[in-house]
Design an enzyme around this catalytic site. Sequence first.
Site, PDB file in Angstrom:
ATOM      1  N   ASP A   1      -0.993  -7.188   1.188  1.00 25.55           N
ATOM      2  CA  ASP A   1       0.038  -6.104   1.570  1.00 25.55           C
ATOM      3  C   ASP A   1       1.530  -6.373   1.689  1.00 25.55           C
ATOM      4  O   ASP A   1       1.995  -6.192   2.644  1.00 25.55           O
ATOM      5  CB  ASP A   1      -0.674  -5.364   2.854  1.00 25.55           C
ATOM      6  CG  ASP A   1      -0.319  -3.879   2.691  1.00 25.55           C
ATOM      7  OD1 ASP A   1       0.214  -3.322   1.691  1.00 25.55           O
ATOM      8  OD2 ASP A   1      -0.414  -3.262   3.795  1.00 25.55           O
TER       9      ASP A   1
ATOM     10  N   SER B   1       4.123   1.948   8.337  1.00 25.56           N
ATOM     11  CA  SER B   1       3.900   1.069   7.232  1.00 25.56           C
ATOM     12  C   SER B   1       5.004   0.383   6.663  1.00 25.56           C
ATOM     13  O   SER B   1       6.006   1.295   6.459  1.00 25.56           O
ATOM     14  CB  SER B   1       2.839   1.888   6.475  1.00 25.56           C
ATOM     15  OG  SER B   1       1.735   1.901   6.814  1.00 25.56           O
ATOM     16  N   GLY B   2       5.014  -0.927   6.160  1.00 29.35           N
ATOM     17  CA  GLY B   2       6.107  -1.356   5.495  1.00 29.35           C
ATOM     18  C   GLY B   2       7.222  -1.921   6.302  1.00 29.35           C
ATOM     19  O   GLY B   2       8.010  -2.749   5.923  1.00 29.35           O
TER      20      GLY B   2
ATOM     21  N   GLY C   1       4.646   1.222  14.236  1.00 26.79           N
ATOM     22  CA  GLY C   1       5.603   1.807  13.659  1.00 26.79           C
ATOM     23  C   GLY C   1       5.271   2.192  12.210  1.00 26.79           C
ATOM     24  O   GLY C   1       3.981   2.293  11.828  1.00 26.79           O
TER      25      GLY C   1
ATOM     26  N   HIS D   1       0.855  -1.262  -0.055  1.00 27.38           N
ATOM     27  CA  HIS D   1      -0.025  -0.008   0.028  1.00 27.38           C
ATOM     28  C   HIS D   1       1.061   1.208  -0.154  1.00 27.38           C
ATOM     29  O   HIS D   1       0.130   2.475  -0.411  1.00 27.38           O
ATOM     30  CB  HIS D   1      -1.125   0.022   1.159  1.00 27.38           C
ATOM     31  CG  HIS D   1      -0.417   0.362   2.592  1.00 27.38           C
ATOM     32  ND1 HIS D   1      -0.153  -0.572   3.444  1.00 27.38           N
ATOM     33  CD2 HIS D   1      -0.217   1.326   3.031  1.00 27.38           C
ATOM     34  CE1 HIS D   1       0.602   0.040   4.431  1.00 27.38           C
ATOM     35  NE2 HIS D   1       0.539   1.428   4.243  1.00 27.38           N
TER      36      HIS D   1
END
Length: 459
Positions: A288, A385-386, A383, A243
């Site tokens: 995702d 994203s990713g 934390g 995303h």
Amino acid sequence: QDPDSDQPLNSLDVNPLRKSRTPMETFRKVGIPIIMALLSLASIIIVIVLIKLILDKYYFLCGQPLYFIPRSQLCDGELDCPLGEDEEYCVKSFPEGPAVTVRLSKDRSTLQVLDPATGNWFSACFDNFTEALAETACRQMGYSSKPTFRAVEIGPDQDLDVVEITENSQELHVRNSSGPCLSGSLVSLHCLACGESLKTPRVVGGEEASVDSWPWQVSIQYDKQHVCGGSILDPHWILTAAHCFRKHTDVFNWKVRAGSDKLGNFPSLAVAKIIIIEFNPMYPKDNDIALIKLQFPLTFSGTVRPICLPFFDEELTPATPLWVIGWGFTKQNGGKLSDILLQASVQVIDSTRCNADDAYQGEVTEKMMCAGIPEGGVDTCQGDSGGPLMYQSDQWQVVGISSWGYGCGGPSTPGVYTKVSAYLNWIYNVRKVRQLCPTHCAFPPVLYPGSTSLSLGLI
Ligand SMILES: [Ca+2]
């Protein structure tokens, strides 16, 4: 006759000694033209740079024939350049792919091999196992580094049959007429030295972190702005969330920054490819996961190192301690990014609890996992994203990718993470394609809502 001489031309009284120029005259004659030339050169360069900046910001240059298209037509799913360059360097999707026939178990990283004929998995016996076989196994999982392997004794709870392994057309196979495993040993295989950091974190929630603890953490940036966290898997590949790329699908302007716990002022790395699984607008939270391929391989150091992928059978029970890191503990400091990397200790939350009516009401699938602290609290803001959700066994593993969640760590709405072990096959297959076609691989384009369909040279 010196034209600069102040002697009249018709004078017969010629002075035999040439009058030397004063410094001012030399400056007027030589210096001023040089300065003028330099100034005009500089202004031409400035104008060119400005034009380039403006063009880069708003336009994209097609190769043949040379012409500009607005940047909004880049990666919009329609061929605007005659040769389709505008749709070439875009986020691409890559399907799950065929089942990879090797895997590593949490039981001392032992190698297992699938027999496609029967669909059964077998543990690899150490008998006749060679370095070439180890390399083939690791290549099947998308590693190109030199593997290490050793013999480990067959454990008491060994449930798979132990058989000898052979190689055929770049794949490992179960040896047809496999006898007993005389050595009584399994193959413990490590494809890459990973998951080691110089510093062990202290267990305090939401505190400043050091890159010495988390050398695999990277910042993924678009137009120099931090967008997502990510983790280094090997010299070429970064793992992050899909995303992160919903808004910008052109690869050119994405950069990766590695090797620092500060957000600013460290060199950024060029991106060659961004690969996701097909996006389904009906289920926007699914799949995702994304892999970024760097243009140039990383050189590992104390502050730049890979984290391990989880073992296929790594089942984390509720309350297992985990860590999250990121620059994006947003709610904590008024919606702003933190300049310094932050870390928090969390734990696995049971997915039944996470899917309860007062929580995510069935939205958490089997390919996701929940983590937080049961009593909730601002310290457990997820934390970036990713960024990685990390578990420490012998080495640090990236078991989750920070994906979604409501609010900031309330007791009933913990962070939801992509479960990495559910995507090992995809990760292996994507990395393998790089090895088959190192310079150019055509991945099918990603079509986000609003795009029309398009067909390019697919693999
Ligand atoms: Ca286009």
